[in-house]
Design a protein around this motif. Structure first.
Motif, PDB file in Angstrom:
ATOM      1  N   PRO A 149       0.791  -1.234   0.000  1.00  0.00           N
ATOM      2  CA  PRO A 149       0.000   0.000   0.000  1.00  0.00           C
ATOM      3  C   PRO A 149       0.823   1.284   0.000  1.00  0.00           C
ATOM      4  CG  PRO A 149      -0.126  -1.108   2.129  1.00  0.00           C
ATOM      5  CD  PRO A 149       0.528  -2.063   1.190  1.00  0.00           C
ATOM      6  N   GLY A 150       2.072   1.221   0.417  1.00  0.00           N
ATOM      7  CA  GLY A 150       2.877   2.431   0.440  1.00  0.00           C
ATOM      8  C   GLY A 150       3.601   2.724  -0.854  1.00  0.00           C
ATOM      9  N   ALA A 151       3.518   1.814  -1.818  1.00  0.00           N
ATOM     10  CA  ALA A 151       4.264   1.978  -3.066  1.00  0.00           C
ATOM     11  C   ALA A 151       3.492   2.852  -4.045  1.00  0.00           C
ATOM     12  CB  ALA A 151       4.530   0.624  -3.695  1.00  0.00           C
ATOM     13  N   SER A 152       4.227   3.570  -4.879  1.00  0.00           N
ATOM     14  CA  SER A 152       3.578   4.416  -5.880  1.00  0.00           C
ATOM     15  C   SER A 152       3.112   3.565  -7.062  1.00  0.00           C
ATOM     16  CB  SER A 152       4.553   5.480  -6.384  1.00  0.00           C
ATOM     17  OG  SER A 152       5.563   4.883  -7.191  1.00  0.00           O
ATOM     18  N   PRO A 153       2.049   3.988  -7.752  1.00  0.00           N
ATOM     19  CA  PRO A 153       1.614   3.262  -8.945  1.00  0.00           C
ATOM     20  C   PRO A 153       2.717   3.156  -9.993  1.00  0.00           C
ATOM     21  CG  PRO A 153      -0.060   4.839  -8.259  1.00  0.00           C
ATOM     22  CD  PRO A 153       1.150   5.115  -7.422  1.00  0.00           C
ATOM     23  N   GLN A 154       3.569   4.183 -10.076  1.00  0.00           N
ATOM     24  CA  GLN A 154       4.632   4.157 -11.082  1.00  0.00           C
ATOM     25  C   GLN A 154       5.624   3.029 -10.813  1.00  0.00           C
ATOM     26  OE1 GLN A 154       3.637   6.876  -9.447  1.00  0.00           O
ATOM     27  NE2 GLN A 154       2.844   8.254 -11.036  1.00  0.00           N
ATOM     28  N   ILE A 155       6.061   2.887  -9.555  1.00  0.00           N
ATOM     29  CA  ILE A 155       7.055   1.860  -9.255  1.00  0.00           C
ATOM     30  C   ILE A 155       6.464   0.470  -9.417  1.00  0.00           C
ATOM     31  CG2 ILE A 155       6.791   1.463  -6.759  1.00  0.00           C
ATOM     32  CD1 ILE A 155      10.085   2.172  -8.598  1.00  0.00           C
ATOM     33  N   LEU A 156       5.163   0.325  -9.134  1.00  0.00           N
ATOM     34  CA  LEU A 156       4.511  -0.969  -9.303  1.00  0.00           C
ATOM     35  C   LEU A 156       4.365  -1.320 -10.784  1.00  0.00           C
ATOM     36  CD1 LEU A 156       1.785  -0.694  -6.540  1.00  0.00           C
ATOM     37  CD2 LEU A 156       3.915  -2.002  -6.451  1.00  0.00           C
ATOM     38  N   ALA A 157       4.042  -0.324 -11.604  1.00  0.00           N
ATOM     39  CA  ALA A 157       3.935  -0.565 -13.038  1.00  0.00           C
ATOM     40  C   ALA A 157       5.296  -0.941 -13.626  1.00  0.00           C
ATOM     41  CB  ALA A 157       3.373   0.665 -13.745  1.00  0.00           C
ATOM     42  N   TRP A 158       6.352  -0.256 -13.169  1.00  0.00           N
ATOM     43  CA  TRP A 158       7.700  -0.602 -13.627  1.00  0.00           C
ATOM     44  C   TRP A 158       8.092  -1.997 -13.131  1.00  0.00           C
ATOM     45  CZ3 TRP A 158      10.654   1.156 -17.324  1.00  0.00           C
ATOM     46  CH2 TRP A 158      10.466   2.472 -17.797  1.00  0.00           C
ATOM     47  N   GLY A 159       7.748  -2.304 -11.888  1.00  0.00           N
ATOM     48  CA  GLY A 159       8.049  -3.634 -11.367  1.00  0.00           C
ATOM     49  C   GLY A 159       7.358  -4.725 -12.157  1.00  0.00           C
ATOM     50  N   TYR A 160       6.100  -4.482 -12.501  1.00  0.00           N
ATOM     51  CA  TYR A 160       5.370  -5.426 -13.346  1.00  0.00           C
ATOM     52  C   TYR A 160       6.085  -5.585 -14.691  1.00  0.00           C
ATOM     53  CZ  TYR A 160       1.814  -7.286 -16.452  1.00  0.00           C
ATOM     54  OH  TYR A 160       1.160  -8.055 -17.376  1.00  0.00           O
ATOM     55  N   SER A 161       6.461  -4.467 -15.301  1.00  0.00           N
ATOM     56  CA  SER A 161       7.097  -4.514 -16.616  1.00  0.00           C
ATOM     57  C   SER A 161       8.438  -5.224 -16.576  1.00  0.00           C
ATOM     58  CB  SER A 161       7.278  -3.092 -17.162  1.00  0.00           C
ATOM     59  OG  SER A 161       6.021  -2.468 -17.351  1.00  0.00           O
TER      60      SER A 161
END
Length: 215
Positions: A149-161
């Protein structure tokens, strides 16, 4: 010319065409694949390809849609079973994402080549990714957001990619890691998935921690 392993006449013509097209597109690419060659592989009249799929674009989209549908159905079924509040939720989300393409749903080496090309392909391929993969990708990123929950959407999208990038490098199973390491036989799927999950999860956690430290 090699024939698909399951080209038996007991299969419906449409399935034989899709199986043959998957191999032909894998070996020759979209531009090099020919409708006549696909018909020969499928052991059907070429007119049946146009009857079922209209043209090569329609056939290519059907190949992608069938395989993406199988992969995504298994991915979502696995994701629905993940407890997103559990300490290992990130690992379980990554396993749900990464295991299906390496199993029966993924179609083996033939579709692996097509799958890898989709992510770096021309506008046609990008449209396929947008239609067949992006909606499920957003489900996984949302699940990671719940787990982190503390992570930004950007870092999660990059992590997914980044996780998908590692998957693409793995899914063809070309034994390159073993060749580079000077070892023997390739590990089994469970071992490969476990390594991928550790790599993707560890990288995401490290990226989130680094982002937190700089904020």
């Amino acid at each position: 010319m090699n024939k698909p392993a399951d080209s038996a006449s007991t299969l419906p013509a449409r399935d034989r065409i899709l199986n043959a097209a998957e191999i032909e597109f894998s070996e020759e690419g979209f531009s090099g694949a020919g409708m006549k060659a696909i018909a020969q592989r499928a052991e059907v009249a070429q007119g049946l390809l146009h009857y079922h799929f209209a043209n090569k674009d329609g056939l290519y989209e059907a190949v992608i849609g069938r395989r993406a549908g199988n992969i995504n159905a298994e991915r979502l079924a696995r994701l629905d079973r993940v407890d997103l509040a559990a300490p290992d939720a990130v690992e379980r989300v990554m396993e749900a994402l990464l295991r299906p393409p390496l199993g029966p749903a993924g179609g083996g080496r033939a579709y692996a080549r097509i799958f890898a090309g989709l992510l770096v392909g021309v506008a046609r391929d990008q449209r396929m990714v947008l239609e067949h993969y992006d909606p499920v990708a957003r489900r996984f990123i949302a699940a990671l957001q719940t787990a982190c929950p503390g992570a930004s959407p950007q870092i999660l999208a990059w992590g997914y990619s980044f996780a998908i990038g590692a998957l693409v490098a793995t899914v063809a199973r070309n034994d390159r890691p073993e060749r580079l390491a000077g070892t023997g036989a390739s590990p089994d799927v469970d071992t490969i998935v476990a390594r991928l999950v550790r790599f993707a999860s560890g990288g995401l956690r490290a990226a989130i921690a680094a982002e937190t430290d700089t904020n």
